[in-house]
Design a protein around this motif. Structure first.
Motif, PDB file in Angstrom:
ATOM      1  N   PRO A  80       0.819  -1.206   0.000  1.00 33.32           N
ATOM      2  CA  PRO A  80       0.000   0.000   0.000  1.00 33.32           C
ATOM      3  C   PRO A  80       0.853   1.255   0.000  1.00 33.32           C
ATOM      4  O   PRO A  80       2.003   1.240   0.460  1.00 33.32           O
ATOM      5  N   GLU A  83       3.456   3.232   2.993  1.00 31.72           N
ATOM      6  CA  GLU A  83       3.887   2.274   4.004  1.00 31.72           C
ATOM      7  C   GLU A  83       5.406   2.339   4.121  1.00 31.72           C
ATOM      8  O   GLU A  83       6.120   2.204   3.127  1.00 31.72           O
ATOM      9  N   ASP A 168      -5.348  -3.835  13.269  1.00 29.34           N
ATOM     10  CA  ASP A 168      -5.148  -3.426  11.878  1.00 29.34           C
ATOM     11  C   ASP A 168      -4.506  -4.544  11.077  1.00 29.34           C
ATOM     12  O   ASP A 168      -4.874  -4.795   9.926  1.00 29.34           O
ATOM     13  N   ARG A 169      -3.568  -5.234  11.686  1.00 29.92           N
ATOM     14  CA  ARG A 169      -2.894  -6.328  10.979  1.00 29.92           C
ATOM     15  C   ARG A 169      -3.882  -7.442  10.646  1.00 29.92           C
ATOM     16  O   ARG A 169      -3.880  -8.002   9.544  1.00 29.92           O
ATOM     17  N   ARG A 172      -6.131  -6.287   7.767  1.00 23.82           N
ATOM     18  CA  ARG A 172      -5.476  -6.361   6.459  1.00 23.82           C
ATOM     19  C   ARG A 172      -5.356  -7.810   5.987  1.00 23.82           C
ATOM     20  O   ARG A 172      -5.448  -8.092   4.794  1.00 23.82           O
ATOM     21  N   GLU A 176      -8.969  -6.151   4.122  1.00 23.15           N
ATOM     22  CA  GLU A 176      -9.451  -4.791   4.303  1.00 23.15           C
ATOM     23  C   GLU A 176      -8.349  -3.777   4.010  1.00 23.15           C
ATOM     24  O   GLU A 176      -7.164  -4.103   4.009  1.00 23.15           O
ATOM     25  N   GLU A 177      -8.754  -2.537   3.748  1.00 23.43           N
ATOM     26  CA  GLU A 177      -7.799  -1.475   3.446  1.00 23.43           C
ATOM     27  C   GLU A 177      -6.974  -1.106   4.688  1.00 23.43           C
ATOM     28  O   GLU A 177      -7.462  -1.226   5.814  1.00 23.43           O
ATOM     29  N   PRO A 178      -5.754  -0.648   4.495  1.00 20.70           N
ATOM     30  CA  PRO A 178      -4.935  -0.260   5.639  1.00 20.70           C
ATOM     31  C   PRO A 178      -5.526   0.933   6.380  1.00 20.70           C
ATOM     32  O   PRO A 178      -6.205   1.772   5.787  1.00 20.70           O
ATOM     33  N   THR A 179      -5.210   1.018   7.656  1.00 18.38           N
ATOM     34  CA  THR A 179      -5.524   2.203   8.445  1.00 18.38           C
ATOM     35  C   THR A 179      -4.303   3.105   8.442  1.00 18.38           C
ATOM     36  O   THR A 179      -3.165   2.628   8.499  1.00 18.38           O
ATOM     37  N   THR A 219       0.907   4.182   6.894  1.00 19.56           N
ATOM     38  CA  THR A 219       0.094   3.082   7.390  1.00 19.56           C
ATOM     39  C   THR A 219       0.467   2.773   8.827  1.00 19.56           C
ATOM     40  O   THR A 219       1.605   2.971   9.259  1.00 19.56           O
ATOM     41  N   GLN A 221       0.863  -0.084   9.957  1.00 11.94           N
ATOM     42  CA  GLN A 221       1.858  -1.150   9.945  1.00 11.94           C
ATOM     43  C   GLN A 221       3.280  -0.623   9.785  1.00 11.94           C
ATOM     44  O   GLN A 221       4.254  -1.346  10.038  1.00 11.94           O
TER      45      GLN A 221
END
Length: 305
Positions: A80, A83, A168-169, A172, A176-179, A219, A221
């Motif tokens: 994404p 990131e 969040d991990r 994903r 799902e889309e990243p936060t 992101t 992440q």
């Protein structure tokens, strides 16, 4: 870009097939090869944020420069978007070395690395395992990312951060889309990775003037990636590659005493310069000119040109 500077757009592939893009500033010809230095930026920053100015100044003294954006940032490929993957950024540097060594204007036996903040950490890791690197320069490197995070995140908030990252991990992993979170804000009252007035002012000014493709987000992440990235174990293995390290005396991101303590573990040849200012001060004015003069002397002496 300065009126006299010559540069060309370049791109090269990473081992996992991404295309990274940037600029090459030649200082010689195929008949008169010169040393070259690889220049990359710190956390989320893009090449338009002063790296062109630095490359031009190196070009003036007969040193070629390869400048590029890290994966998922700026003009380089990668999803994404926004990131920050410290592990892959470091590994990509080895392909940048291979690429610049292949250029006809470059002496492949005289390659240096320049890194600031997070990319300074990459330089330590790369120089420790890649002996094609003949000189290393780092500005306020994050030599212990784990220690940095523990200092920046209050202990009573750490559990909440860890849960947010794992949620969040898991999301994903479900597709799902990243936060995203903000990189900078003017104060600690507004949550961000760098809630400091000097960072906020500099980055937003550069976005408005020279780097419209930079965005104030990364992101979540990216934080997890940093939690699992610690280059401190490579410090002692940089030698015999010469290493010049700069550290700001009023750094709010990296701790001068901690970083110097780690640098002391490095073996010779190594050199250290403490400059007056903060983490975001080494790119303008007298601070920049002083650092530049030291870098030029070091590179000429170590790369012998």
């Amino acid at each position: 870009m300065g009126k006299c500077a010559e540069r060309r757009d370049i791109e090269f592939k990473t081992l996992d097939g991404l295309t990274l893009r940037g600029w090459f500033y030649p200082a010689g010809t195929k008949d008169k090869k010169t040393p070259a230095i690889i220049i990359t930026h710190g956390w989320s920053m893009v090449k338009e944020m002063y790296l062109d100015t630095l490359a031009e100044r190196f070009q003036e003294i007969g040193l070629a420069s390869l400048v590029y954006d890290h994966r998922s940032l700026g003009s380089s490929d990668g999803t994404p978007r926004f990131e920050v993957d410290a592990h892959n950024q470091a590994k990509d540097t080895h392909e940048a070395i291979s690429y610049v060594m292949s250029l006809p204007e470059v002496d492949p036996t005289k390659i240096a690395i320049w890194g600031y903040s997070l990319s300074g950490s990459h330089g330590v890791r790369v120089a420790a395992v890649d002996r094609r690197v003949k000189a290393l320069i780092t500005l306020s490197p994050m030599l212990s990312s784990v220690r940095l995070l523990n200092r920046m995140v209050l202990r009573d908030a750490r559990a909440g951060l860890d849960k947010t990252l794992m949620d969040d991990r898991e999301a994903r992993a479900r597709g799902e889309e990243p936060t995203y979170g903000r990189i900078t804000s003017p104060s600690r009252d507004e949550p961000a990775f760098l809630p400091f007035a000097d960072a906020n002012s500099l980055l937003l000014r550069l976005k408005a003037t020279v780097a419209p493709n930079w965005e104030n987000r990364h992101t979540l992440q990216s934080i997890f990636n940093l939690q699992t990235y610690d280059p401190s174990g490579y410090v002692e293995a940089v030698a015999p590659t010469p290493w010049l390290m700069f550290q700001a005396d009023n750094d709010m991101i990296t701790v001068p005493d901690v970083e110097l303590g780690m640098f002391e573990k490095a073996r010779q040849p190594k050199e250290f310069e403490l400059y007056h200012g903060g983490h975001f001060d080494p790119f303008e004015g007298e601070v920049f000119e002083g650092i530049l003069a030291t870098m030029v002397e070091f590179l000429k002496r170590r790369l012998k040109f």
